[in-house]
Design an enzyme around this catalytic site. Structure first.
Site, PDB file in Angstrom:
ATOM      1  N   MET A  92       0.882  -1.163   0.064  1.00 39.42           N
ATOM      2  CA  MET A  92      -0.019   0.015  -0.129  1.00 39.42           C
ATOM      3  C   MET A  92       0.900   1.353   0.085  1.00 39.42           C
ATOM      4  O   MET A  92       0.580   2.232   0.878  1.00 39.42           O
ATOM      5  CB  MET A  92      -0.973  -0.039   1.263  1.00 39.42           C
ATOM      6  CG  MET A  92      -1.841  -1.214   1.065  1.00 39.42           C
ATOM      7  SD  MET A  92      -2.673  -1.761  -0.428  1.00 39.42           S
ATOM      8  CE  MET A  92      -4.329  -1.291  -0.136  1.00 39.42           C
ATOM      9  N   ARG A  93       2.099   1.319  -0.751  1.00 40.14           N
ATOM     10  CA  ARG A  93       2.597   2.533  -0.822  1.00 40.14           C
ATOM     11  C   ARG A  93       2.617   2.789  -2.430  1.00 40.14           C
ATOM     12  O   ARG A  93       2.908   1.802  -3.330  1.00 40.14           O
ATOM     13  CB  ARG A  93       4.111   2.319  -0.629  1.00 40.14           C
ATOM     14  CG  ARG A  93       4.393   2.120   0.869  1.00 40.14           C
ATOM     15  CD  ARG A  93       4.110   3.377   1.668  1.00 40.14           C
ATOM     16  NE  ARG A  93       4.697   4.623   1.513  1.00 40.14           N
ATOM     17  CZ  ARG A  93       4.526   5.655   1.992  1.00 40.14           C
ATOM     18  NH1 ARG A  93       3.457   5.818   2.696  1.00 40.14           N
ATOM     19  NH2 ARG A  93       5.298   6.673   2.045  1.00 40.14           N
ATOM     20  N   LEU A  95       4.185   3.699  -5.825  1.00 36.60           N
ATOM     21  CA  LEU A  95       5.634   3.825  -6.274  1.00 36.60           C
ATOM     22  C   LEU A  95       5.862   4.550  -7.468  1.00 36.60           C
ATOM     23  O   LEU A  95       4.776   4.720  -8.334  1.00 36.60           O
ATOM     24  CB  LEU A  95       5.836   2.276  -6.872  1.00 36.60           C
ATOM     25  CG  LEU A  95       5.783   1.366  -5.658  1.00 36.60           C
ATOM     26  CD1 LEU A  95       5.702  -0.158  -6.101  1.00 36.60           C
ATOM     27  CD2 LEU A  95       7.068   1.323  -4.699  1.00 36.60           C
ATOM     28  N   HIS A 111      -5.289  -6.155  -7.689  1.00 34.72           N
ATOM     29  CA  HIS A 111      -6.373  -5.104  -7.172  1.00 34.72           C
ATOM     30  C   HIS A 111      -7.597  -5.738  -7.089  1.00 34.72           C
ATOM     31  O   HIS A 111      -8.189  -6.485  -8.099  1.00 34.72           O
ATOM     32  CB  HIS A 111      -6.384  -3.946  -8.009  1.00 34.72           C
ATOM     33  CG  HIS A 111      -7.284  -2.816  -7.562  1.00 34.72           C
ATOM     34  ND1 HIS A 111      -6.910  -2.309  -6.550  1.00 34.72           N
ATOM     35  CD2 HIS A 111      -8.348  -2.560  -7.787  1.00 34.72           C
ATOM     36  CE1 HIS A 111      -7.881  -1.242  -6.015  1.00 34.72           C
ATOM     37  NE2 HIS A 111      -8.916  -1.603  -7.086  1.00 34.72           N
ATOM     38  N   ASP A 147      -2.859   1.183  -9.848  1.00 32.09           N
ATOM     39  CA  ASP A 147      -3.741   0.290 -10.193  1.00 32.09           C
ATOM     40  C   ASP A 147      -4.344   0.544 -11.632  1.00 32.09           C
ATOM     41  O   ASP A 147      -5.522   0.214 -12.007  1.00 32.09           O
ATOM     42  CB  ASP A 147      -5.145   0.574  -9.227  1.00 32.09           C
ATOM     43  CG  ASP A 147      -5.030   0.087  -7.970  1.00 32.09           C
ATOM     44  OD1 ASP A 147      -3.980  -0.617  -7.506  1.00 32.09           O
ATOM     45  OD2 ASP A 147      -5.464   0.787  -6.988  1.00 32.09           O
ATOM     46  N   ALA A 175     -11.148 -15.192  -4.882  1.00 29.04           N
ATOM     47  CA  ALA A 175     -10.756 -15.531  -6.443  1.00 29.04           C
ATOM     48  C   ALA A 175      -9.502 -14.495  -6.883  1.00 29.04           C
ATOM     49  O   ALA A 175      -8.770 -15.109  -7.438  1.00 29.04           O
ATOM     50  CB  ALA A 175     -12.008 -14.277  -7.050  1.00 29.04           C
ATOM     51  N   GLU A 176      -9.028 -13.479  -5.833  1.00 29.99           N
ATOM     52  CA  GLU A 176      -7.774 -13.006  -5.937  1.00 29.99           C
ATOM     53  C   GLU A 176      -6.611 -14.093  -5.761  1.00 29.99           C
ATOM     54  O   GLU A 176      -5.557 -14.089  -6.527  1.00 29.99           O
ATOM     55  CB  GLU A 176      -7.258 -11.883  -4.938  1.00 29.99           C
ATOM     56  CG  GLU A 176      -8.253 -10.773  -5.226  1.00 29.99           C
ATOM     57  CD  GLU A 176      -7.913  -9.724  -3.927  1.00 29.99           C
ATOM     58  OE1 GLU A 176      -6.664  -9.418  -3.753  1.00 29.99           O
ATOM     59  OE2 GLU A 176      -8.934  -9.252  -3.454  1.00 29.99           O
TER      60      GLU A 176
HETATM   61  C1  GAR Z   1      -6.057  -7.360  -1.427  1.00 31.81           C
HETATM   62  O1  GAR Z   1      -7.392  -7.192  -1.536  1.00 31.81           O
HETATM   63  C2  GAR Z   1      -5.526  -6.820  -2.672  1.00 31.81           C
HETATM   64  O2  GAR Z   1      -6.196  -7.117  -3.961  1.00 31.81           O
HETATM   65  C3  GAR Z   1      -5.672  -5.325  -2.183  1.00 31.81           C
HETATM   66  O3  GAR Z   1      -5.117  -5.109  -0.734  1.00 31.81           O
HETATM   67  C4  GAR Z   1      -5.600  -6.521  -0.235  1.00 31.81           C
HETATM   68  C5  GAR Z   1      -4.323  -6.903   0.616  1.00 31.81           C
HETATM   69  O4  GAR Z   1      -4.810  -8.115   1.259  1.00 31.81           O
HETATM   70  N1  GAR Z   1      -4.592  -4.451  -3.052  1.00 31.81           N
HETATM   71  C6  GAR Z   1      -4.940  -3.173  -3.294  1.00 31.81           C
HETATM   72  O5  GAR Z   1      -6.031  -2.675  -2.874  1.00 31.81           O
HETATM   73  C7  GAR Z   1      -3.892  -2.393  -4.414  1.00 31.81           C
HETATM   74  N2  GAR Z   1      -4.630  -1.390  -4.732  1.00 31.81           N
HETATM   75  P1  GAR Z   1      -3.811  -9.490   1.617  1.00 31.81           P
HETATM   76  O6  GAR Z   1      -2.708  -8.609   2.462  1.00 31.81           O
HETATM   77  O7  GAR Z   1      -4.494 -10.150   2.599  1.00 31.81           O
HETATM   78  O8  GAR Z   1      -3.231  -9.959   0.517  1.00 31.81           O
END
Ligand code: GAR
Length: 219
Positions: A92-93, A95, A111, A147, A175-176
């Site tokens: 969450m930084r 870049l 994302h 993103d 799903a991710e």
């Molecule tokens: C995840 O949902 C990822 O897709 C999102 O942060 C979450 C991290 O969860 N990323 C973003 O929003 C990027 N813009 P996790 O630490 O359990 O993987």
């Protein structure tokens, strides 16, 4: 064949990190985790990395005077570990172009939305608020815009009338985990190329271009 060396960057609980750790723990998977890298010393994912026995490091952005010096430290650590593909997993930084250009075509992000819809924070609440019927997740190459960048793979999940942001986030998260591994596998197998800003995947099977969890197929 040599396995592709991953550098996984994360900031929090690290469930996507875990999915990648689980996949790369299998010697038959075409990628391995060379480094797990957090920008926060309290990131929950650090315990996951320790549990998996992979090299882990904290590069705390608060200890650097500005973004360029922080990003130089990231790149030095990744390079020292021999990383060939950077995977942002809840990192969450923002870049800057310095980092993004250094790793052009060699850095991917996940994302929790069907990009280009709903980039940034509070994704799920905004999707519910907008009344869209499908949410989802996107794996894409990094670009200098947040993103955004050439899309490798997406998964679609329904938004149900009873959903709140947490319920939806949990559905999308499952799903991710599935598509992140699939996208990394494709890259490690050398099947992914970017042409005119679009991603092409060689030898796609019927479920490759679309990914609908729970056995759904496009109609
Ligand atoms: C995840 O949902 C990822 O897709 C999102 O942060 C979450 C991290 O969860 N990323 C973003 O929003 C990027 N813009 P996790 O630490 O359990 O993987």
């Amino acid at each position: 064949m040599a396995r592709l060396k991953l550098g996984i960057l994360f900031s929090g609980r690290g469930t996507n990190l875990q999915a990648l750790l689980d996949a790369t723990a299998d010697p038959a998977f075409p990628a391995e985790t060379a480094l797990a890298l957090a920008n926060r010393p309290d990131a929950g994912g650090l315990k996951r990395a320790a549990g998996a026995g992979v090299p882990a490091q904290v590069i705390d952005h608060k200890r650097y005077p500005d973004r360029p010096t922080f990003e130089t430290a990231l790149t030095e650590a990744l390079t020292a570990a021999g990383v060939e593909l950077v995977c942002l997993a809840g990192f969450m930084r923002l870049l800057t172009p310095n980092f993004v250009n250094r790793w052009a075509g060699k850095a991917i992000n996940i994302h929790p939305s069907l990009l280009p819809a709903f980039p940034g924070l509070n994704t799920h609440a905004r999707a519910i608020e907008a009344g869209v019927r499908f949410a989802g997740a996107t794996v894409h190459f990094l670009s200098t815009e947040m993103d955004a960048g050439p899309i490798i793979l997406q998964a679609a999940t329904p938004i149900l009338p009873t959903d709140d942001a947490d319920i939806l986030a949990a559905r999308v998260l499952r799903a991710e985990h599935e598509i992140y591994i699939r996208a990394v596998r494709w890259i490690a197998e050398g099947r992914v190329r970017i042409e005119n800003g679009r991603v092409h995947v060689a030898d796609v099977t019927d479920d490759a271009a679309y990914y609908l969890p729970a056995g759904q197929r496009p109609v």
